[in-house]
Enzyme design. Structure first.
Site, PDB file in Angstrom:
ATOM      1  CD  GLU A 116      13.778  13.315 -30.893  1.00 18.02           C
ATOM      2  OE1 GLU A 116      14.189  13.873 -29.856  1.00 18.02           O
ATOM      3  OE2 GLU A 116      13.016  13.863 -31.699  1.00 18.02           O
ATOM      4  CG  HIS A 139      10.284   8.603 -30.793  1.00 13.05           C
ATOM      5  ND1 HIS A 139       9.084   9.130 -30.366  1.00 13.05           N
ATOM      6  CD2 HIS A 139      10.654   9.369 -31.853  1.00 13.05           C
ATOM      7  CE1 HIS A 139       8.764  10.162 -31.128  1.00 13.05           C
ATOM      8  NE2 HIS A 139       9.697  10.330 -32.052  1.00 13.05           N
ATOM      9  CG  HIS A 141       6.511   9.708 -35.745  1.00 15.34           C
ATOM     10  ND1 HIS A 141       7.232  10.255 -36.791  1.00 15.34           N
ATOM     11  CD2 HIS A 141       7.183  10.056 -34.620  1.00 15.34           C
ATOM     12  CE1 HIS A 141       8.294  10.900 -36.322  1.00 15.34           C
ATOM     13  NE2 HIS A 141       8.297  10.778 -34.996  1.00 15.34           N
ATOM     14  CD  GLU A 169      -5.822  -8.731 -23.144  1.00 13.40           C
ATOM     15  OE1 GLU A 169      -4.597  -8.743 -23.064  1.00 13.40           O
ATOM     16  OE2 GLU A 169      -6.554  -9.425 -22.419  1.00 13.40           O
ATOM     17  CG  HIS A 210       6.920  14.241 -32.183  1.00 15.03           C
ATOM     18  ND1 HIS A 210       7.985  15.076 -32.360  1.00 15.03           N
ATOM     19  CD2 HIS A 210       7.359  13.017 -32.584  1.00 15.03           C
ATOM     20  CE1 HIS A 210       9.007  14.401 -32.873  1.00 15.03           C
ATOM     21  NE2 HIS A 210       8.637  13.140 -33.000  1.00 15.03           N
TER      22      HIS A 210
HETATM   23  P1  13P Z   1      15.932  10.953 -36.214  1.00 14.43           P
HETATM   24  O1  13P Z   1      15.986  10.713 -37.697  1.00 14.43           O
HETATM   25  O2  13P Z   1      16.998  11.943 -35.784  1.00 14.43           O
HETATM   26  O3  13P Z   1      15.980   9.671 -35.421  1.00 14.43           O
HETATM   27  O4  13P Z   1      14.563  11.679 -35.886  1.00 14.43           O
HETATM   28  C1  13P Z   1      13.344  11.073 -36.167  1.00 14.43           C
HETATM   29  C2  13P Z   1      12.286  11.470 -35.216  1.00 14.43           C
HETATM   30  O5  13P Z   1      11.330  10.736 -35.048  1.00 14.43           O
HETATM   31  C3  13P Z   1      12.408  12.749 -34.489  1.00 14.43           C
HETATM   32  O6  13P Z   1      11.557  12.770 -33.388  1.00 14.43           O
HETATM   33 ZN    ZN Z   2       9.737  11.562 -33.736  1.00 13.04          ZN
END
Ligand code: 13P
Ligand code: ZN
Length: 274
Positions: A116, A139, A141, A169, A210
């Protein structure tokens, strides 16, 4: 030269990845972080003339030439960063051509930066224009945020508004709202361009089905944004699972928060129905 394993920025990466893993946000290799470093600080730990190898990035980051980042590696597990930072992290400098990363430290098994990287570096460029203090792009999840993606409209105004309603909050932490991208293939320049465009306007961007991006001047700020969204999403999932919701924070009450915390300049007024 000081020992790089004692550097505060390595420590920040270890702590953030460990926390994110333990929150169950970042399974396996899920998630990635990039942190822009000060050259003088890095020079205390590394010889900046010693480029271990060069890695093409596949996109133009001319706006970041000479800038140095510590970044998580592609395919690397967040849970492993704290035990082996030199395999799971890397320090790169954007070369003169704007399209090559010079590896200064890390990925000692021959690994490379996160897939990413386009979204990260393009977002750094976008955020620095809005806030020259920005240093971190994160980033993740997060579980409840993703669960909510399955049952809530992926609309910026509606999603932001629902989360603002979840706890007081939220308005204080992200009055500027959350950008939303539809589901897209990850790891591409296209999703990078789309993310950076949203980052011109938002500090938080949801990637439909995602995950989420957050940013900030330091690790705590980026983490805190994502953590607050995730908490609100958790409340939403728990409250809706009960099958009845009888109380909410009204728009006029949300506006009272705006006034009490002097958020008039940052709030997305168009996300409120006043
Ligand atoms: P990477 O292992 O390449 O960082 O990818 C993980 C991910 O969250 C892809 O969106
Ligand atoms: Zn990801």
């Amino acid at each position: 030269m000081k020992d790089i394993l004692t550097a505060p920025f390595v420590e920040d990466m270890k702590r953030a990845t460990a926390n994110m893993y333990r929150q169950t946000w970042d399974e396996r290799n899920g998630g990635n972080i990039s942190f822009m470093l000060e050259e003088e600080k890095v020079a205390e730990y590394l010889d900046l003339n010693n480029v271990i190898r060069t890695i093409p990035t596949g996109f133009d980051a001319t706006g970041l030439i000479g800038k140095i980042f510590i970044v998580t590696g592609t395919g690397k597990y967040f849970k492993n960063v704290e035990v082996d930072p030199e395999t799971n992290l890397g320090i790169i400098r954007i070369a003169e051509d704007g399209t090559t990363a010079e590896l200064l430290w890390g990925w000692k098994d021959g690994g490379k930066f996160t897939s990413e990287l386009p979204a990260h570096l393009m977002s750094h460029m976008a955020r620095l224009k809005v806030n020259p203090e920005n240093r971190v792009i994160m980033h993740s999840h997060p579980t409840y945020t993703l669960a909510m993606n399955h049952i809530h409209e992926l609309d910026e105004k509606k999603l932001t508004h629902t989360l603002w309603e979840m706890c007081t909050e939220c308005m204080v932490v992200f009055p500027d709202g959350i950008g939303v991208l539809p589901w897209m293939v990850c790891g591409t320049n296209e999703i990078g361009i789309a993310t950076a465009k949203k980052m011109e306007e938002f500090r938080l961007v949801v990637w439909g089905l995602h995950g989420i991006y957050g940013c900030g001047k330091d690790m705590d700020e980026a983490f805190g944004l994502i953590e607050t969204v995730e908490k609100a999403a958790m409340l939403y999932m728990l409250a809706t699972a009960s099958g009845k919701r009888i109380n909410t924070i009204s728009d006029s009450q949300l506006w009272e928060i705006v006034e009490a915390f002097h958020l008039e300049d940052s709030v997305r007024r168009d996300f409120l129905d006043l």
